[in-house]
Scaffold this motif. Structure first.
Motif, PDB file in Angstrom:
ATOM      1  N   THR A 148       0.836  -1.206   0.000  1.00  0.00           N
ATOM      2  CA  THR A 148       0.000   0.000   0.000  1.00  0.00           C
ATOM      3  C   THR A 148       0.868   1.253   0.000  1.00  0.00           C
ATOM      4  OG1 THR A 148      -1.721  -1.199   1.223  1.00  0.00           O
ATOM      5  CG2 THR A 148      -1.837   1.212   1.207  1.00  0.00           C
ATOM      6  N   ILE A 149       1.924   1.246   0.816  1.00  0.00           N
ATOM      7  CA  ILE A 149       2.830   2.395   0.859  1.00  0.00           C
ATOM      8  C   ILE A 149       3.524   2.580  -0.487  1.00  0.00           C
ATOM      9  CG2 ILE A 149       4.911   3.304   1.951  1.00  0.00           C
ATOM     10  CD1 ILE A 149       4.097   1.852   4.499  1.00  0.00           C
ATOM     11  N   THR A 150       3.960   1.476  -1.102  1.00  0.00           N
ATOM     12  CA  THR A 150       4.660   1.559  -2.389  1.00  0.00           C
ATOM     13  C   THR A 150       3.748   2.083  -3.491  1.00  0.00           C
ATOM     14  OG1 THR A 150       6.067  -0.308  -1.738  1.00  0.00           O
ATOM     15  CG2 THR A 150       5.974   0.242  -4.084  1.00  0.00           C
ATOM     16  N   SER A 151       2.520   1.563  -3.559  1.00  0.00           N
ATOM     17  CA  SER A 151       1.600   2.023  -4.606  1.00  0.00           C
ATOM     18  C   SER A 151       1.241   3.485  -4.422  1.00  0.00           C
ATOM     19  CB  SER A 151       0.336   1.159  -4.597  1.00  0.00           C
ATOM     20  OG  SER A 151      -0.334   1.246  -3.345  1.00  0.00           O
ATOM     21  N   ALA A 154       3.198   5.782  -3.063  1.00  0.00           N
ATOM     22  CA  ALA A 154       4.377   6.556  -3.453  1.00  0.00           C
ATOM     23  C   ALA A 154       4.504   6.648  -4.968  1.00  0.00           C
ATOM     24  CB  ALA A 154       5.636   5.934  -2.856  1.00  0.00           C
ATOM     25  N   ARG A 155       4.129   5.590  -5.696  1.00  0.00           N
ATOM     26  CA  ARG A 155       4.219   5.616  -7.152  1.00  0.00           C
ATOM     27  C   ARG A 155       3.188   6.556  -7.774  1.00  0.00           C
ATOM     28  NH1 ARG A 155       4.946  -0.899  -8.347  1.00  0.00           N
ATOM     29  NH2 ARG A 155       7.167  -1.015  -7.790  1.00  0.00           N
ATOM     30  N   ARG A 156       2.058   6.741  -7.112  1.00  0.00           N
ATOM     31  CA  ARG A 156       1.023   7.632  -7.655  1.00  0.00           C
ATOM     32  C   ARG A 156       1.320   9.099  -7.394  1.00  0.00           C
ATOM     33  NH1 ARG A 156      -2.450   3.712  -5.348  1.00  0.00           N
ATOM     34  NH2 ARG A 156      -2.894   5.134  -3.625  1.00  0.00           N
ATOM     35  N   LEU A 157       2.272   9.367  -6.540  1.00  0.00           N
ATOM     36  CA  LEU A 157       2.555  10.750  -6.163  1.00  0.00           C
ATOM     37  C   LEU A 157       3.319  11.466  -7.267  1.00  0.00           C
ATOM     38  CD1 LEU A 157       3.605  10.370  -2.435  1.00  0.00           C
ATOM     39  CD2 LEU A 157       1.457  11.257  -3.299  1.00  0.00           C
ATOM     40  N   GLU A 158       3.043  12.734  -7.412  1.00  0.00           N
ATOM     41  CA  GLU A 158       3.771  13.621  -8.311  1.00  0.00           C
ATOM     42  C   GLU A 158       4.044  14.916  -7.577  1.00  0.00           C
ATOM     43  OE1 GLU A 158       1.555  14.163 -11.840  1.00  0.00           O
ATOM     44  OE2 GLU A 158       1.596  12.052 -12.437  1.00  0.00           O
ATOM     45  N   ALA A 159       4.989  15.663  -8.127  1.00  0.00           N
ATOM     46  CA  ALA A 159       5.343  16.927  -7.471  1.00  0.00           C
ATOM     47  C   ALA A 159       4.158  17.872  -7.398  1.00  0.00           C
ATOM     48  CB  ALA A 159       6.505  17.591  -8.203  1.00  0.00           C
ATOM     49  N   GLY A 160       3.300  17.852  -8.395  1.00  0.00           N
ATOM     50  CA  GLY A 160       2.150  18.741  -8.394  1.00  0.00           C
ATOM     51  C   GLY A 160       0.884  18.105  -7.881  1.00  0.00           C
ATOM     52  N   LYS A 161       0.974  16.862  -7.388  1.00  0.00           N
ATOM     53  CA  LYS A 161      -0.211  16.155  -6.909  1.00  0.00           C
ATOM     54  C   LYS A 161       0.188  15.339  -5.697  1.00  0.00           C
ATOM     55  CE  LYS A 161      -4.010  13.215  -8.468  1.00  0.00           C
ATOM     56  NZ  LYS A 161      -4.527  12.376  -9.585  1.00  0.00           N
ATOM     57  N   LEU A 162       0.131  15.979  -4.546  1.00  0.00           N
ATOM     58  CA  LEU A 162       0.549  15.340  -3.304  1.00  0.00           C
ATOM     59  C   LEU A 162      -0.626  15.147  -2.365  1.00  0.00           C
ATOM     60  CD1 LEU A 162       3.868  17.314  -2.650  1.00  0.00           C
ATOM     61  CD2 LEU A 162       3.621  15.006  -3.555  1.00  0.00           C
ATOM     62  N   ASP A 163      -1.816  14.905  -2.918  1.00  0.00           N
ATOM     63  CA  ASP A 163      -2.997  14.732  -2.084  1.00  0.00           C
ATOM     64  C   ASP A 163      -3.237  13.285  -1.679  1.00  0.00           C
ATOM     65  OD1 ASP A 163      -3.482  13.985  -4.662  1.00  0.00           O
ATOM     66  OD2 ASP A 163      -5.556  14.691  -4.713  1.00  0.00           O
ATOM     67  N   GLN A 164      -2.426  12.348  -2.157  1.00  0.00           N
ATOM     68  CA  GLN A 164      -2.602  10.941  -1.806  1.00  0.00           C
ATOM     69  C   GLN A 164      -2.036  10.685  -0.405  1.00  0.00           C
ATOM     70  OE1 GLN A 164      -4.110   8.576  -3.643  1.00  0.00           O
ATOM     71  NE2 GLN A 164      -4.560   9.951  -5.341  1.00  0.00           N
ATOM     72  N   ARG A 165      -2.794   9.906   0.393  1.00  0.00           N
ATOM     73  CA  ARG A 165      -2.344   9.510   1.714  1.00  0.00           C
ATOM     74  C   ARG A 165      -2.620   8.022   1.912  1.00  0.00           C
ATOM     75  NH1 ARG A 165      -0.647  13.696   0.883  1.00  0.00           N
ATOM     76  NH2 ARG A 165      -0.479  15.539   2.194  1.00  0.00           N
ATOM     77  N   ILE A 166      -1.854   7.398   2.789  1.00  0.00           N
ATOM     78  CA  ILE A 166      -2.009   5.962   3.030  1.00  0.00           C
ATOM     79  C   ILE A 166      -3.174   5.707   3.974  1.00  0.00           C
ATOM     80  CG2 ILE A 166      -0.861   3.910   3.917  1.00  0.00           C
ATOM     81  CD1 ILE A 166       1.779   5.197   3.144  1.00  0.00           C
ATOM     82  N   ASN A 167      -3.194   6.414   5.122  1.00  0.00           N
ATOM     83  CA  ASN A 167      -4.262   6.251   6.124  1.00  0.00           C
ATOM     84  C   ASN A 167      -4.446   4.773   6.474  1.00  0.00           C
ATOM     85  OD1 ASN A 167      -4.818   9.046   6.144  1.00  0.00           O
ATOM     86  ND2 ASN A 167      -6.156   8.839   4.370  1.00  0.00           N
ATOM     87  N   LEU A 168      -3.366   4.142   6.883  1.00  0.00           N
ATOM     88  CA  LEU A 168      -3.375   2.702   7.163  1.00  0.00           C
ATOM     89  C   LEU A 168      -4.152   2.413   8.438  1.00  0.00           C
ATOM     90  CD1 LEU A 168      -2.232  -0.059   6.277  1.00  0.00           C
ATOM     91  CD2 LEU A 168      -0.288   0.382   7.788  1.00  0.00           C
ATOM     92  N   LYS A 197       2.309   0.343  10.973  1.00  0.00           N
ATOM     93  CA  LYS A 197       1.419   1.479  11.198  1.00  0.00           C
ATOM     94  C   LYS A 197       2.231   2.747  11.457  1.00  0.00           C
ATOM     95  CE  LYS A 197      -2.392   3.695  12.414  1.00  0.00           C
ATOM     96  NZ  LYS A 197      -3.412   4.137  11.430  1.00  0.00           N
ATOM     97  N   GLU A 198       3.305   2.616  12.233  1.00  0.00           N
ATOM     98  CA  GLU A 198       4.165   3.763  12.495  1.00  0.00           C
ATOM     99  C   GLU A 198       4.848   4.247  11.217  1.00  0.00           C
ATOM    100  OE1 GLU A 198       7.974   4.945  15.383  1.00  0.00           O
ATOM    101  OE2 GLU A 198       7.133   2.907  15.363  1.00  0.00           O
ATOM    102  N   LEU A 199       5.281   3.295  10.362  1.00  0.00           N
ATOM    103  CA  LEU A 199       5.908   3.678   9.096  1.00  0.00           C
ATOM    104  C   LEU A 199       4.924   4.415   8.192  1.00  0.00           C
ATOM    105  CD1 LEU A 199       8.235   3.541   7.049  1.00  0.00           C
ATOM    106  CD2 LEU A 199       7.392   1.285   6.360  1.00  0.00           C
ATOM    107  N   ALA A 200       3.684   3.911   8.088  1.00  0.00           N
ATOM    108  CA  ALA A 200       2.682   4.565   7.242  1.00  0.00           C
ATOM    109  C   ALA A 200       2.347   5.960   7.757  1.00  0.00           C
ATOM    110  CB  ALA A 200       1.416   3.699   7.179  1.00  0.00           C
ATOM    111  N   ASP A 201       2.199   6.111   9.073  1.00  0.00           N
ATOM    112  CA  ASP A 201       1.898   7.438   9.638  1.00  0.00           C
ATOM    113  C   ASP A 201       3.062   8.401   9.414  1.00  0.00           C
ATOM    114  OD1 ASP A 201      -0.511   6.428  10.458  1.00  0.00           O
ATOM    115  OD2 ASP A 201       0.129   6.053  12.526  1.00  0.00           O
ATOM    116  N   THR A 202       4.287   7.896   9.519  1.00  0.00           N
ATOM    117  CA  THR A 202       5.451   8.746   9.250  1.00  0.00           C
ATOM    118  C   THR A 202       5.478   9.189   7.792  1.00  0.00           C
ATOM    119  OG1 THR A 202       6.698   7.567  10.954  1.00  0.00           O
ATOM    120  CG2 THR A 202       7.958   8.869   9.377  1.00  0.00           C
ATOM    121  N   PHE A 203       5.133   8.277   6.886  1.00  0.00           N
ATOM    122  CA  PHE A 203       5.083   8.606   5.465  1.00  0.00           C
ATOM    123  C   PHE A 203       4.011   9.661   5.197  1.00  0.00           C
ATOM    124  CE2 PHE A 203       4.082   7.834   0.981  1.00  0.00           C
ATOM    125  CZ  PHE A 203       5.349   7.775   0.448  1.00  0.00           C
TER     126      PHE A 203
END
Length: 392
Positions: free
Chosen positions: A131-134, A136-150, A158-164
């Motif tokens: 989930t974290i990898t997918s 990160a791949r969808r992110l772009e410099a002009g589109k940073l609205d994606q979040r993991i919300n694990l 869970k700590e890694l996802a919240d840190t991301f």
């Protein structure tokens, strides 16, 4: 080099430990059963022999002494004892063989089930990482609205996802601040230069201006134009480095035709012939940035050319755009450096007033913003070939 995935390595680790534990358990069971099963010696009869040195009961009636050589001794088992010993030996051998075969079959089956179970368990444990990898791949410099919300327990993943997610929040704020800075810098830098250019043009139109003032004004006007081109190039470079805020279908062949018409006067003045072989090609991206990409390539190909030279522009399936031109010989080892900011094909980096040294760096930045790549190579007879690969 062949590399195993983390899921495969975890599965192999689970299966290996289980197989090792099963082998140890089988060996222990084999030893215990082997020691508990009756052996042939138990069926040879306790009265079969009276050996020298055995303990003799106290109430034994002694006969007259005879020479030791005449004492009767049984040195071999009876036929009944021999049959019993053979039956026990066969039973023991059959039982141990059956136990060994059954244990091996059970061990193989359970090991296979353990590997299968370990594969699914490893996949379940690594699902948050996917989930974290997918994301990160969808992110772009002009589109940073994606979040993991694990969702899940408060463990290391869970700590890694919240840190991301926290890092993405900081990056989004930083990029928004950069956008505002670029917009403000564009206004604050262009306005004084426009005012300065207007004042210089008014001063040059003054009939009382002497030759010295006219020469100085022309030089200042040329410097002002170069500063405007430099600022415009830096702003475009900053905009393309941030990524694309919106994407629309763009006919690349139509953009090339428009740029060829726009640079026709420059090509005529330089004595360069522009040839095109264009096929219909649609890409998804920013029309303004794509036009700037083509304009920089064509303008550079015309400027860094020779009299009676030529420029060939081709749009094909792969690469999307190829611009090839005649010109002076180019060092093949220096081609990669031409895509860096403030690099020019001429040795003098400051003497070209009509170029800012950002042309090919803007081309590379725009291509990457559209998910593509750009490459260049020196032509054997002089000049340069630049190829731009863009996803359809």
């Amino acid at each position: 080099m062949f590399r195993l995935s983390v899921r495969t390595r975890l599965t192999a680790l689970y299966g290996g430990f289980f197989l090792l534990a099963g082998i140890v358990l089988t060996v222990v069971t084999y030893i215990v059963v082997s020691n508990e099963l009756p052996g042939p010696a138990q069926y040879l009869g306790d009265g079969a022999s009276v050996r020298l040195g055995q303990a003799i009961p106290a109430d034994t009636q002694w006969a007259p002494a005879e020479p030791a050589s005449t004492i009767p001794m049984r040195t071999s088992p009876s036929p009944v004892e021999q049959v019993a010993s053979a039956v026990v030996t066969d039973y023991r051998s059959s039982t141990m063989s059956t136990l060994l075969v059954a244990s091996a079959i059970a061990l193989v089956i359970t090991a296979a089930l353990a590997v299968l179970f370990g594969w699914f368990m490893a996949g379940r444990a690594l699902r948050p990482l996917h989930t974290i990898t997918s994301t990160a791949r969808r992110l772009e410099a002009g589109k940073l609205d994606q979040r993991i919300n694990l969702d899940g327990p408060s463990d290391e993943l869970k700590e890694l996802a919240d840190t991301f997610d926290s890092m993405l929040d900081r990056l989004a704020g930083s990029f928004d601040s950069q956008k505002r800075f670029v917009a403000n810098a564009s206004h604050e830098l262009r306005t004084p230069l426009a005012v300065q250019r207007t004042l210089i043009e008014v001063a040059l139109e003054n009939p009382e201006a002497g030759p010295v003032l006219t020469k100085l004004g022309a030089h200042l006007l040329q410097t002002n134009e170069r500063s405007e081109r430099l600022i415009e190039g830096l702003l475009i470079l900053a905009r393309s480095d941030r990524g694309l805020s919106a994407r629309t279908p763009v006919r690349l062949d139509k953009v090339v035709r428009s740029v060829v018409k726009l640079t026709a006067a420059q090509a005529k003045e330089a004595g360069v012939t522009v040839e095109t072989r264009l096929r219909a090609r649609t890409v998804v991206g920013d029309a303004v940035l794509l036009e700037r990409l083509v304009l920089n390539l064509v303008s550079n190909a015309i400027s860094y050319n020779v009299p009676d030279g030529w420029v060939s522009i081709v749009i094909g399936a792969t690469p999307a755009l190829s611009v090839r031109n005649s010109g002076p010989n180019v060092d093949g080892g220096a081609v990669a450096g031409l895509f860096e900011p403030f690099r020019r094909g001429k040795p003098d980096r400051t003497g070209a007033a009509d170029h800012s040294g950002l042309g090919l760096s803007i081309v590379r930045s725009v291509a990457r913003a559209h998910g593509g790549e750009v490459s260049g190579r020196a032509n054997p007879n002089g000049g340069l070939t630049v190829e731009v690969r863009l996803p359809a």
